[in-house]
Motif scaffolding. Sequence first.
Motif, PDB file in Angstrom:
ATOM      1  N   ARG A  30       0.837  -1.208   0.000  1.00 49.01           N
ATOM      2  CA  ARG A  30       0.000   0.000   0.000  1.00 49.01           C
ATOM      3  C   ARG A  30       0.872   1.257   0.000  1.00 49.01           C
ATOM      4  O   ARG A  30       0.542   2.251  -0.651  1.00 49.01           O
ATOM      5  CB  ARG A  30      -0.962  -0.003   1.187  1.00 49.01           C
ATOM      6  N   LYS A  31       1.990   1.224   0.729  1.00 50.30           N
ATOM      7  CA  LYS A  31       2.922   2.371   0.720  1.00 50.30           C
ATOM      8  C   LYS A  31       3.453   2.619  -0.691  1.00 50.30           C
ATOM      9  O   LYS A  31       3.509   3.759  -1.142  1.00 50.30           O
ATOM     10  CB  LYS A  31       4.119   2.111   1.642  1.00 50.30           C
ATOM     11  N   LEU A  32       3.822   1.545  -1.363  1.00 44.61           N
ATOM     12  CA  LEU A  32       4.361   1.674  -2.719  1.00 44.61           C
ATOM     13  C   LEU A  32       3.299   2.169  -3.705  1.00 44.61           C
ATOM     14  O   LEU A  32       3.608   2.941  -4.613  1.00 44.61           O
ATOM     15  CB  LEU A  32       4.960   0.345  -3.175  1.00 44.61           C
ATOM     16  N   VAL A  33       2.068   1.743  -3.523  1.00 43.69           N
ATOM     17  CA  VAL A  33       0.981   2.233  -4.381  1.00 43.69           C
ATOM     18  C   VAL A  33       0.813   3.736  -4.185  1.00 43.69           C
ATOM     19  O   VAL A  33       0.729   4.500  -5.155  1.00 43.69           O
ATOM     20  CB  VAL A  33      -0.341   1.485  -4.097  1.00 43.69           C
ATOM     21  N   TYR A  58      -9.145   7.130  -3.027  1.00 44.09           N
ATOM     22  CA  TYR A  58      -8.229   6.175  -2.418  1.00 44.09           C
ATOM     23  C   TYR A  58      -7.292   6.867  -1.436  1.00 44.09           C
ATOM     24  O   TYR A  58      -7.074   6.376  -0.322  1.00 44.09           O
ATOM     25  CB  TYR A  58      -7.419   5.452  -3.504  1.00 44.09           C
ATOM     26  N   MET A  59      -6.752   7.990  -1.820  1.00 40.16           N
ATOM     27  CA  MET A  59      -5.830   8.714  -0.941  1.00 40.16           C
ATOM     28  C   MET A  59      -6.535   9.173   0.332  1.00 40.16           C
ATOM     29  O   MET A  59      -5.942   9.138   1.415  1.00 40.16           O
ATOM     30  CB  MET A  59      -5.194   9.894  -1.659  1.00 40.16           C
ATOM     31  N   LEU A  60      -7.770   9.595   0.232  1.00 40.79           N
ATOM     32  CA  LEU A  60      -8.529   9.947   1.433  1.00 40.79           C
ATOM     33  C   LEU A  60      -8.686   8.731   2.344  1.00 40.79           C
ATOM     34  O   LEU A  60      -8.562   8.835   3.567  1.00 40.79           O
ATOM     35  CB  LEU A  60      -9.905  10.504   1.058  1.00 40.79           C
ATOM     36  N   GLN A  61      -8.946   7.595   1.739  1.00 43.08           N
ATOM     37  CA  GLN A  61      -9.116   6.350   2.501  1.00 43.08           C
ATOM     38  C   GLN A  61      -7.819   5.976   3.213  1.00 43.08           C
ATOM     39  O   GLN A  61      -7.818   5.688   4.409  1.00 43.08           O
ATOM     40  CB  GLN A  61      -9.540   5.229   1.562  1.00 43.08           C
ATOM     41  N   VAL A  62      -6.699   5.995   2.518  1.00 39.60           N
ATOM     42  CA  VAL A  62      -5.445   5.552   3.130  1.00 39.60           C
ATOM     43  C   VAL A  62      -4.792   6.621   3.990  1.00 39.60           C
ATOM     44  O   VAL A  62      -3.866   6.322   4.736  1.00 39.60           O
ATOM     45  CB  VAL A  62      -4.444   4.972   2.099  1.00 39.60           C
ATOM     46  N   ASN A  63      -5.294   7.848   3.919  1.00 39.62           N
ATOM     47  CA  ASN A  63      -4.848   8.853   4.887  1.00 39.62           C
ATOM     48  C   ASN A  63      -5.210   8.422   6.303  1.00 39.62           C
ATOM     49  O   ASN A  63      -4.610   8.858   7.269  1.00 39.62           O
ATOM     50  CB  ASN A  63      -5.482  10.223   4.618  1.00 39.62           C
ATOM     51  N   GLU A  64      -6.206   7.548   6.416  1.00 39.57           N
ATOM     52  CA  GLU A  64      -6.667   7.042   7.707  1.00 39.57           C
ATOM     53  C   GLU A  64      -6.150   5.626   7.991  1.00 39.57           C
ATOM     54  O   GLU A  64      -6.639   4.967   8.895  1.00 39.57           O
ATOM     55  CB  GLU A  64      -8.204   7.035   7.729  1.00 39.57           C
ATOM     56  N   ASP A  65      -5.186   5.168   7.208  1.00 38.10           N
ATOM     57  CA  ASP A  65      -4.662   3.805   7.367  1.00 38.10           C
ATOM     58  C   ASP A  65      -4.100   3.604   8.763  1.00 38.10           C
ATOM     59  O   ASP A  65      -3.539   4.520   9.366  1.00 38.10           O
ATOM     60  CB  ASP A  65      -3.566   3.550   6.326  1.00 38.10           C
ATOM     61  N   ALA A  66      -4.251   2.410   9.276  1.00 37.68           N
ATOM     62  CA  ALA A  66      -3.742   2.090  10.612  1.00 37.68           C
ATOM     63  C   ALA A  66      -2.220   2.153  10.670  1.00 37.68           C
ATOM     64  O   ALA A  66      -1.647   2.415  11.724  1.00 37.68           O
ATOM     65  CB  ALA A  66      -4.214   0.695  11.028  1.00 37.68           C
ATOM     66  N   ASP A  67      -1.559   1.959   9.547  1.00 38.13           N
ATOM     67  CA  ASP A  67      -0.103   2.045   9.488  1.00 38.13           C
ATOM     68  C   ASP A  67       0.313   3.480   9.182  1.00 38.13           C
ATOM     69  O   ASP A  67      -0.079   4.045   8.155  1.00 38.13           O
ATOM     70  CB  ASP A  67       0.431   1.097   8.413  1.00 38.13           C
ATOM     71  N   ALA A  71      -0.125   6.009   5.777  1.00 41.82           N
ATOM     72  CA  ALA A  71      -0.789   7.316   5.894  1.00 41.82           C
ATOM     73  C   ALA A  71       0.153   8.449   5.497  1.00 41.82           C
ATOM     74  O   ALA A  71      -0.268   9.416   4.848  1.00 41.82           O
ATOM     75  CB  ALA A  71      -1.296   7.505   7.321  1.00 41.82           C
ATOM     76  N   LEU A  72       1.418   8.334   5.866  1.00 44.64           N
ATOM     77  CA  LEU A  72       2.402   9.365   5.505  1.00 44.64           C
ATOM     78  C   LEU A  72       2.593   9.425   3.996  1.00 44.64           C
ATOM     79  O   LEU A  72       2.598  10.510   3.409  1.00 44.64           O
ATOM     80  CB  LEU A  72       3.733   9.084   6.199  1.00 44.64           C
ATOM     81  N   GLU A  73       2.729   8.278   3.352  1.00 42.05           N
ATOM     82  CA  GLU A  73       2.865   8.265   1.888  1.00 42.05           C
ATOM     83  C   GLU A  73       1.634   8.880   1.229  1.00 42.05           C
ATOM     84  O   GLU A  73       1.741   9.631   0.273  1.00 42.05           O
ATOM     85  CB  GLU A  73       3.058   6.835   1.377  1.00 42.05           C
ATOM     86  N   ALA A  74       0.449   8.572   1.753  1.00 47.00           N
ATOM     87  CA  ALA A  74      -0.784   9.122   1.189  1.00 47.00           C
ATOM     88  C   ALA A  74      -0.845  10.628   1.389  1.00 47.00           C
ATOM     89  O   ALA A  74      -1.304  11.363   0.512  1.00 47.00           O
ATOM     90  CB  ALA A  74      -1.994   8.449   1.823  1.00 47.00           C
ATOM     91  N   ASN A 139       7.377  13.257   9.506  1.00 46.86           N
ATOM     92  CA  ASN A 139       6.318  12.408  10.044  1.00 46.86           C
ATOM     93  C   ASN A 139       4.973  12.872   9.518  1.00 46.86           C
ATOM     94  O   ASN A 139       4.873  13.869   8.800  1.00 46.86           O
ATOM     95  CB  ASN A 139       6.363  12.392  11.574  1.00 46.86           C
ATOM     96  N   LEU A 140       3.946  12.140   9.888  1.00 49.59           N
ATOM     97  CA  LEU A 140       2.605  12.422   9.388  1.00 49.59           C
ATOM     98  C   LEU A 140       2.130  13.799   9.809  1.00 49.59           C
ATOM     99  O   LEU A 140       1.503  14.515   9.033  1.00 49.59           O
ATOM    100  CB  LEU A 140       1.640  11.333   9.870  1.00 49.59           C
ATOM    101  N   TRP A 141       2.466  14.197  11.032  1.00 49.53           N
ATOM    102  CA  TRP A 141       2.037  15.507  11.523  1.00 49.53           C
ATOM    103  C   TRP A 141       2.660  16.621  10.685  1.00 49.53           C
ATOM    104  O   TRP A 141       1.974  17.548  10.257  1.00 49.53           O
ATOM    105  CB  TRP A 141       2.422  15.651  12.996  1.00 49.53           C
ATOM    106  N   LYS A 142       3.957  16.535  10.431  1.00 47.72           N
ATOM    107  CA  LYS A 142       4.641  17.562   9.639  1.00 47.72           C
ATOM    108  C   LYS A 142       4.146  17.571   8.201  1.00 47.72           C
ATOM    109  O   LYS A 142       3.927  18.634   7.612  1.00 47.72           O
ATOM    110  CB  LYS A 142       6.152  17.335   9.670  1.00 47.72           C
ATOM    111  N   CYS A 143       3.957  16.384   7.644  1.00 46.80           N
ATOM    112  CA  CYS A 143       3.468  16.287   6.276  1.00 46.80           C
ATOM    113  C   CYS A 143       2.067  16.880   6.146  1.00 46.80           C
ATOM    114  O   CYS A 143       1.771  17.593   5.203  1.00 46.80           O
ATOM    115  CB  CYS A 143       3.479  14.824   5.839  1.00 46.80           C
TER     116      CYS A 143
END
Length: 152
Positions: A30-33, A58-67, A71-74, A139-143
Motif C-alpha cells: 500500500r505504501k508503494l501504491v 483512495y488517498m482519502l481512505q489511506v490517509n486514515e490507514d492504521a499504518d 498514511a504518511l505516503e498518502a 512524520n505524518l504531523w509535519k506532512c
Amino acid sequence: MLMPSALFTSMDQYLQGLFVLANDSATEVRKLVCAAFVQLIEVRPTFLEPRLRNVIEYMLQVNEDADDGVALEACEFWSAYCDAQLPPENMKEFLPCLLPEDESLPDRDQDLKPRFHSSWFHGAENLEDDDDDTVNVWNLWKCSAVALDVLY
C-alpha cells in the motif's frame, strides 16, 4: 523528469495494476501504491486526470490507514497535487473530507498540547546531539501541516 517509454506506452495497464494492489493486506504494498500515485502526479499529472476521482478517494481512505507509513505516503499526495497545478475544482467536493471542520466538537487537550515533554522546548541540559535527528524526522504531523499550508 523522463519516464521510461515502456511505462509511457503501458500506462493504462500500470494504473490498473496499481488499483488492483491498492487494498493489498501488506502495508509495504500500500505504501508503494501511494508513492507511485505521488510520483505520477509529480511527473505526469495528465495520466491521472481521467482517474483522478478514484485516486483522490483512495488517498482519502489511506490517509486514515492504521499504518503510519502508509498514511504518511498518502499525505504526500496533497502537496504534490497542489504543486502539479491541476484545476482546483477537481478537489472542491473532497475538501470537506480532507479538511473537516466540525465546530460543534470541542477541542481536546491532547489535540492542542504539544506531545513533547516541556524540557524539550526549554533547552534541557541533558539533551544529546542524537536528539536533533528526532526533531528532523519527517512524520505524518509535519506532512499534514505542509499539505494544509499548501491547500490554504
